[in-house]
Each structure stands twice: as structure tokens, then as C-alpha cells.
Enzyme design. Structure first.
Site, PDB file in Angstrom:
ATOM      1  N   THR A  83      -6.957   5.749 -32.463  1.00 52.76           N
ATOM      2  CA  THR A  83      -7.695   4.695 -31.669  1.00 52.76           C
ATOM      3  C   THR A  83      -8.725   5.694 -30.413  1.00 52.76           C
ATOM      4  O   THR A  83      -8.359   6.568 -30.010  1.00 52.76           O
ATOM      5  CB  THR A  83      -6.840   3.925 -30.933  1.00 52.76           C
ATOM      6  N   SER A 131      -5.655  -0.360 -11.700  1.00 52.94           N
ATOM      7  CA  SER A 131      -6.501  -1.399 -11.413  1.00 52.94           C
ATOM      8  C   SER A 131      -6.124  -2.351 -12.649  1.00 52.94           C
ATOM      9  O   SER A 131      -5.806  -1.929 -13.714  1.00 52.94           O
ATOM     10  CB  SER A 131      -7.909  -1.062 -11.475  1.00 52.94           C
ATOM     11  N   SER A 132      -6.527  -3.622 -12.442  1.00 55.86           N
ATOM     12  CA  SER A 132      -6.477  -4.570 -13.638  1.00 55.86           C
ATOM     13  C   SER A 132      -7.958  -5.239 -14.005  1.00 55.86           C
ATOM     14  O   SER A 132      -8.117  -5.869 -14.913  1.00 55.86           O
ATOM     15  CB  SER A 132      -5.718  -5.993 -13.411  1.00 55.86           C
ATOM     16  N   GLU A 164      -7.905  -1.033  -1.219  1.00 54.83           N
ATOM     17  CA  GLU A 164      -7.644  -0.625  -2.648  1.00 54.83           C
ATOM     18  C   GLU A 164      -6.294   0.456  -2.427  1.00 54.83           C
ATOM     19  O   GLU A 164      -5.515   0.404  -3.616  1.00 54.83           O
ATOM     20  CB  GLU A 164      -8.766   0.143  -3.419  1.00 54.83           C
ATOM     21  N   ASP A 179      -3.028  -0.982  -3.846  1.00 54.42           N
ATOM     22  CA  ASP A 179      -2.809  -1.036  -5.368  1.00 54.42           C
ATOM     23  C   ASP A 179      -1.768   0.119  -5.866  1.00 54.42           C
ATOM     24  O   ASP A 179      -1.564   0.272  -7.053  1.00 54.42           O
ATOM     25  CB  ASP A 179      -4.120  -1.000  -6.284  1.00 54.42           C
ATOM     26  N   ASN A 224     -10.883  -5.725  -3.406  1.00 53.46           N
ATOM     27  CA  ASN A 224      -9.476  -5.987  -3.763  1.00 53.46           C
ATOM     28  C   ASN A 224      -9.106  -7.296  -3.246  1.00 53.46           C
ATOM     29  O   ASN A 224      -9.406  -8.250  -3.553  1.00 53.46           O
ATOM     30  CB  ASN A 224      -8.521  -4.693  -2.986  1.00 53.46           C
ATOM     31  N   ALA A 282      -6.550 -10.070  -9.828  1.00 51.12           N
ATOM     32  CA  ALA A 282      -5.757  -8.839  -9.876  1.00 51.12           C
ATOM     33  C   ALA A 282      -5.125  -8.801 -11.372  1.00 51.12           C
ATOM     34  O   ALA A 282      -5.773  -9.024 -12.214  1.00 51.12           O
ATOM     35  CB  ALA A 282      -4.551  -9.278  -8.941  1.00 51.12           C
ATOM     36  N   ARG A 334     -14.254   3.639  -9.238  1.00 52.19           N
ATOM     37  CA  ARG A 334     -13.267   3.212  -8.762  1.00 52.19           C
ATOM     38  C   ARG A 334     -13.006   4.126  -7.477  1.00 52.19           C
ATOM     39  O   ARG A 334     -13.320   5.007  -7.496  1.00 52.19           O
ATOM     40  CB  ARG A 334     -12.078   3.191  -9.514  1.00 52.19           C
TER      41      ARG A 334
END
Length: 563
Positions: A385, A446-447, A424, A427, A405, A468, A111
Site C-alpha cells: 500500500t 491529528s484527526s 494544539e 492533542d 484546534n 476532532a 501541522r
């Protein structure tokens, strides 16, 4: 209206010849989008990506003896050429790799990061904290330090079978020879015409005589071909140091942004474990923070697991109501808690905890729509988890989502390189002291959600998408269509979708009008998104009884190929 998905799944053996129609196009003779002929079936290989040209390149690399990782890198470079408005080496993303021999799964985070000196005060805001100009979305202040080249080459060097030339040369050829402009790309050019015109280096590539290319025109990018040839020769150093790096820095600064040669030279990828959850006995491996997507996909599935979904007719009022309420609760948590885990503490295990999901399910009123604030996942914080997905003949699996993006990103091309630079920084949230507030070297939330699904340790499916925040809700809906309703991958992708993040339910006009009326009576604030939502765009594959099925989203240019 963001985030590129590239989905590629490659088969368990590489025997036979690749078969595809060289004249396939996602539009008709009048330049209108075609919604049909997107899927493919194969026993040897299936590739499903956001562009037909990239799918061909992925298969060809496999035929040369490449493995899943080689093909993933090849497709990444190819999509950066032929779908540059959504992805490219001026951006970044995420990759999940599962190794067949060991069963180990790794998450590679490449990223983008905020450059040195970036602060929330770099944008001018009004009294409500809203950015006054478009500096956050376009131009130099929107550009983050790109990570795609370093991420792809790390994966290739560590896990691939082929060398850089074998993997990247097909994209060099594609950039030199050109590709056909689709109806979707023509639309994107028209929508972003003013931003493209602002930057001569961008207009030189993406406009023809000052206007968008017509559907069916051939678009070439010889400067990008030269850049990739330098990467073939000198590896990541060609991008992060020297004349390409200097051109990136110069373009960013000239567009009033922040970036230095030091920012590029010091960029580092991050290797970690993916987020893991389960849904009705299936194992879900998906993106870890700074992606919020993976955690909230699992969170929504955890809520819905408390219902017997297969007894609820798909497409019914109750079906969409439960989806909407579950989505809203997940997005309330996302807004409050999610950010870069290197900078903020995140209750990740709590968010994906099944007991926490039961407390959220208890809030749902089946008779009416509600608004939600964040829950308290910290109580459940314990140790219990982008896309494209690839499976090779050895059974290695790769899922990748990466992006620049927004559509045509920052609008800025680094002169002489052909590289369109990301936006980016948009975001990040505005203001100080939020989980997703901007800080130098921090990654924006981020998604992107590359996702792998297993059953009893064996691969079942791989999914990802662009769009997105709609990536999260799109992937959830495809998963429940496949698992709860036993739908074929293409049928699951085609099924009418909704999206509801913060109280506005956007729906596809193909949904039964009586269902829409009933949802309105329940208090849902409805918004017609057209017959087909433009986003999210989901690509993926399933593996069943030795047969691979590739599904590609007809909402944009996706196409699956197989042999």
C-alpha cells in the site's frame, strides 16, 4: 469539539457570472440556527465552505483567473477571519493537491509542532495521569508553533496563478469591514466566555462591552487586517520573523507557555504522499500521519466492505451496529499505534491492509456490542500500500483541512496582531513513552482528514470536516451514504449520524426511537447528542455528468454556492 473543515470545490470552467444572495444567513430573524438551504448546483463552479463569506471569496478569486490552489489559499485566509474560533493563521493543517496534467498527488503537512523544551512534565498531573489544571487545553502551555502561513504561501508560490495581494486582499477587506456573527459563533462565544475574558487582547476583539456579540452584530478585526497586509508585502517572513513573531512569542510566554523566535524562524512544512486506499472500486486519497484520520477512514471502510451494505437499510439497527463496532476497533488501534512518523514507527500499511480488516470483521458479533483492544497490524505491514476541496477548470483538485484546534483555541491573541493562537499541544497524550507523547519539535496526533475520491482516475468527490475524532467517523458515514446508497451529497451529509470511539455510542435524536432501544438491548452504551450533533461538520462536493453538487453541513454555518 475541534477541527475546522473547509470544503470548496470549484468547477471545470469559469464562464458566466457568480450568483448569490447577499442577505443569506444561517439563522432566522429570531437568531435560531436554520438547517436548510445549504447546498448548491453548478456546471461552472461550486464552492462549499464553513462560512458563506469564505465561499463567496473562493468564487471571486476563481473569476479573477485563479486556479484551485489560489482559491484554496484565499478561502484559508478568509475562514481565519470569519470563523476564527475554529481556524486561522495562528494554527496549522493539511492540504492534498492532485495535478490534472500528471495525475500526481501530494500531501502538504503544515501541522503545528511542539516548541523547543516541551516535555510531558510541563503539565502537572494527578496519580491517574490526568492534568490537574486547564493548562493543557488553554493558555500558553497549549500553544504550538503555527504552520498555516508557511503552508499556504508555499502552495501559492509553487502552484498558484495569482500573486499574494490578489489572493489575500479579500480577507483583508473582510477583516476591516467585518462580518455578521452567526448563531453558532454567538453560542461558541458564550461557551468560552470565561477563557476569552482571561486575555485582554482576545476580549478586545471577541467581546462587546464585556459580553458576547449578539447574533447579527458586525465583528471587525482591524489588527488582523494589518497583519495580513504585512504578509501580502513581505510573505512568510512577515509572520515568522520580525514584530509579528515577537508578538506571538511574547503572548505565549506571558501566558506561561514556551516558544522562541528560533522556533518560529526554523519551522518547516513537510511534503509527502497521501494515504491511498480503495472502497468498492473507488480510489480514496486522504491525510497521512501525523493525521490518524486518513488511515482509520480507510480501515473502517475496509471492514465495512466485507458486508453488502446496500442490502442493509440505512438507519437500521444493523446499519448502526456495524458502524459502531467498526469504529471502536479502529479507535483501539489509533490509541495504541498512531503518532508523528518522524518520532515513532507506525504500522500504517498494516492498518489500511484489507486482509487485516478481514481479521477485524471476524471479531464482530452481530447480536451484541463488544469492547475491543488493539489488533496486530504489524503482521500486515508490507509495501502493498483538514476542510475545503477545490477543482479548477484544468481539473486540479485541492482538499484542505486546517484548524486552531479547540473552540477559541488557547484563548490567547498576540497583542496588536489580531492572531488567535492555537491550542494544539492539547492533542498530545499525557505521560512518557507513548506513540503520541510530547517531545520538542514533534507534531501532535491529528484527526484532520482532507479526502479526495476518484473513480477510474477521474474526480468523483471531495470531503473533509471539523470535529476532532468525529471527523473520522463523519467522513466514513458520508462516503458510505454516497457510494453504497447512491445519495446526493447534501442528503448524505444530512443523514443522521452516530459516533463511537471508546464504547459510548453518541447518536442524533432524529434516529428512530425503536432503533435506539434495540441498540441498547444489544449492549451499546447510548448517549443522546441532541437532534443534530454539533460535530462533525462535513463539507464536500460531487462531480457527475459535468454537474457539480456542493453540500454543506447544517450542523454549523456551512454554505455552498454555485454558478
Amino acid at each position: 469539539m475541534k477541527k475546522l473543515l473547509m470544503s470548496v470545490v470549484l468547477g471545470l470552467s469559469l464562464i458566466g457570472s457568480i450568483v448569490y444572495a447577499d442577505d443569506w444567513k444561517p439563522y432566522d430573524k429570531n437568531g435560531n440556527i436554520l438547517r436548510t438551504d445549504r447546498d448548491a448546483t453548478g456546471k461552472n463552479a461550486v464552492v462549499s465552505t464553513a462560512r458563506y463569506e469564505a465561499s463567496k471569496i473562493g468564487l471571486e478569486v476563481l473569476e479573477k483567473g485563479g486556479n484551485a490552489i489560489d482559491a484554496a489559499v484565499a478561502v484559508g485566509f478568509a475562514l481565519g477571519v470569519c470563523e476564527p474560533q475554529s481556524s486561522g493563521i495562528g494554527g496549522g493543517g493539511f492540504m492534498i493537491v492532485r495535478f490534472a496534467k500528471t495525475g500526481e498527488t501530494k500531501f502538504i503537512d503544515f501541522r503545528e509542532i511542539a516548541p523547543k523544551g516541551a516535555t510531558p512534565d510541563m503539565w502537572d498531573v494527578d496519580k491517574n495521569g490526568e492534568v490537574i489544571s486547564d493548562d493543557k487545553e488553554f493558555g500558553g502551555k497549549s500553544i504550538g508553533v503555527p504552520g498555516a502561513v508557511k503552508g499556504f504561501l508555499y502552495a501559492l508560490d509553487k502552484y498558484g496563478n495569482l500573486d499574494r495581494k490578489a489572493v489575500i486582499q479579500p480577507s483583508v477587506d473582510l477583516a476591516k469591514n467585518g462580518y455578521k456573527v452567526s448563531a453558532i459563533m454567538n453560542m461558541d462565544m458564550k461557551n468560552q466566555l470565561n477563557n476569552i475574558k482571561k486575555y485582554p487582547a482576545t476580549a478586545k476583539i471577541y467581546l462587546k462591552n464585556g459580553k458576547p456579540y449578539n447574533v447579527g452584530d458586525t465583528l471587525k478585526n482591524p489588527d488582523l487586517a494589518k497583519t495580513m497586509e504585512k504578509i501580502i508585502k513581505d510573505g512568510e517572513k512577515a509572520f515568522y520573523e520580525g514584530e509579528i513573531a515577537e508578538a506571538i512569542v511574547k503572548a505565549t510566554i506571558n501566558a506561561k507557555g514556551k516558544m522562541s523566535l528560533e522556533d518560529l524562524k526554523n519551522y518547516k512544512i513537510k511534503i509527502s504522499d497521501p494515504v491511498k486506499g480503495t472502497y468498492r472500486g473507488y480510489e480514496i486519497y486522504t491525510a497521512a500521519p501525523p493525521s490518524s484520520g486518513g488511515a482509520h477512514i480507510i480501515q473502517i471502510l475496509n471492514i465495512l466492505e466485507n458486508y453488502d451494505m446496500k442490502s442493509i437499510p440505512a438507519g437500521s439497527v444493523r446499519y448502526y451496529h456495524l458502524l459502531s463496532e467498526s469504529m471502536k476497533m479502529a479507535f483501539a488501534d489509533r490509541a495504541k499505534f498512531m503518532g508523528d512518523p518522524d518520532f515513532v514507527k507506525i504500522p500504517l500499511n498494516g492498518v489500511i491492509n484489507k486482509n487485516y480488516a478481514k481479521t477485524l470483521k471476524a471479531k464482530i458479533n452481530e447480536k451484541k456490542s463488544q469492547d475491543y483492544t488493539e489488533g496486530d497490524p504489524w503482521k500486515y505491514e508490507s509495501n502493498e500500500t483538514t476542510h475545503y476541496s477545490i477543482i479548477d477548470k484544468e481539473g486540479n483538485i485541492v482538499a484542505v483541512t486546517y484548524t486552531v484546534n479547540g473552540v477559541f483555541a488557547s484563548g490567547v491573541v498576540a497583542d496588536g496582531t489580531g492572531i488567535l493562537l492555537n491550542n494544539e499541544m492539547d492533542d498530545f497524550d499525557t505521560g512518557h513513552d507513548k506513540a503520541n507523547s510530547i517531545q520538542e519539535y514533534k507534531k501532535p496526533l491529528s484527526s484532520m482528514s482532507p479526502t479526495i475520491i476518484l473513480k477510474d482516475g477521474k474526480p468523483v468527490a471531495s470531503l473533509g470536516g471539523l470535529g476532532a475524532q468525529k471527523i473520522i467517523t463523519g467522513i466514513v458515514q458520508v462516503i458510505i451514504q454516497m457510494i453504497d446508497y447512491n445519495k446526493d451529497i447534501q442528503d448524505a451529509i444530512n443523514f443522521p449520524r452516530i459516533h463511537d470511539a471508546y464504547g459510548e455510542l453518541t447518536y442524533e435524536g432524529r434516529i428512530d426511537k425503536n432503533v435506539i432501544k434495540e441498540l441498547e438491548k444489544m449492549g451499546h452504551k447510548m448517549k443522546n447528542g441532541g437532534e443534530w450533533l454539533e460535530y462533525p461538520c462535513i463539507q464536500g462536493v460531487t462531480i457527475k455528468d459535468g454537474v457539480l453538487r456542493g453540500g454543506a453541513d447544517p450542523r454549523r454555518d456551512g454554505k455552498a454556492l454555485g454558478f
